[in-house]
Design a protein around this motif. Structure first.
Motif: not given
Ligand code: PLP
Length: 236
Positions: A169-175, A177-189, A205-214
């Motif tokens: 899960m990305a951190g709470w209420n992230l902009p 771009e920052e959520a996307r950076e965390q998802f990228a980190a999961v992929r790299r991991l 498994s990543m992305g919820m209502s607010g950030d699934f496109a990222e």
């Protein structure tokens, strides 16, 4: 009883989410079938959950094991639906949970994975699991530290479970771009673990209502969507 109006709204919400998920997949050069939608039904009762299935949702997620049992045992939900558990699984709830053969996204320790594997062998089933990683580094977030994963993947149970990927899960209420950076980190991991250990971890498994496109832009294969589906449907 769920009103005809709410049923219709639920259908519209589902179709809208499907369209947006497909568009996000295509926009990042992936096939629309490459992303599975798990409808997180924790906000609503069994009847409304059944209506979501009638709208076309084939994968249902719950965050509490007891609620998953209650709904699965209610007789309201079509039998061909696939269950997903996305919240913490206490060890004393493993046995009853495995009866419904859920995909478990929320494996948060090596001990839990071993315990699930033992019970799965007893029930003569194989359970798909994902390792939950705390990528945001927030204390309040659940999941394991990235550093804990290599040892778990090197000591996988011989039978009973298949570890198919990572959940985060990305951190709470992230902009965005920052959520996307965390998802990228999961992929790299994931890529790094695959290389280091030689394990095959196709699912992210990543992305919820607010950030699934990222999340989809960064390779999510499963998105877990709840509140968007129930807008205008649940009593707020
Ligand atoms: C509730 C929940 C979701 C869905 O979140 P929404 O923002 O309502 O889409 C996804 N994943 C987990 C682990 C959850 O607990």
């Amino acid at each position: 009883m769920i009103s005809a109006e709410k049923r219709e709204r639920l259908q519209q919400n589902w179709q809208q989410v499907v369209d947006e998920v497909h568009a996000a997949a295509i926009a990042s050069g992936r096939s629309p079938d490459a992303v599975r939608i798990v409808g997180i039904a924790k906000y609503v009762d069994a009847e409304t959950t059944a209506a979501l299935c009638q709208a076309g949702c084939r994968h249902l997620g719950e965050s509490r094991p007891q609620v998953l049992w209650q709904k699965a045992e209610s007789g309201a939900i079509p039998a061909d639906v696939h269950w997903h558990l996305v919240g913490h699984l206490q060890r004393n709830k493993i046995r009853r949970t495995l009866r419904f053969r859920p995909v478990i996204h929320s494996v948060d320790s090596g001990r839990l994975l071993q315990a699930v594997a033992e019970e799965a062998q007893r029930q003569q089933v194989e359970i798909e699991t994902l390792l939950e990683v705390n990528i945001s580094g927030e204390e309040a977030k659940t999941g394991m530290a990235a550093d804990d994963l290599p040892l778990i993947l090197q000591r996988l149970p011989a039978a009973g479970v298949r570890v198919v990927g990572l959940m985060a899960m990305a951190g709470w209420n992230l902009p965005a771009e920052e959520a996307r950076e965390q998802f990228a980190a999961v992929r790299r991991l994931r890529d790094q673990l695959t290389q280091q250990i030689g394990c095959y971890l196709p699912e992210l498994s990543m992305g919820m209502s607010g950030d699934f496109a990222e999340a989809i832009a960064e390779g999510a294969t499963i998105v877990r969507i709840g509140s968007r589906l129930f807008e205008g449907v649940r009593d707020e």
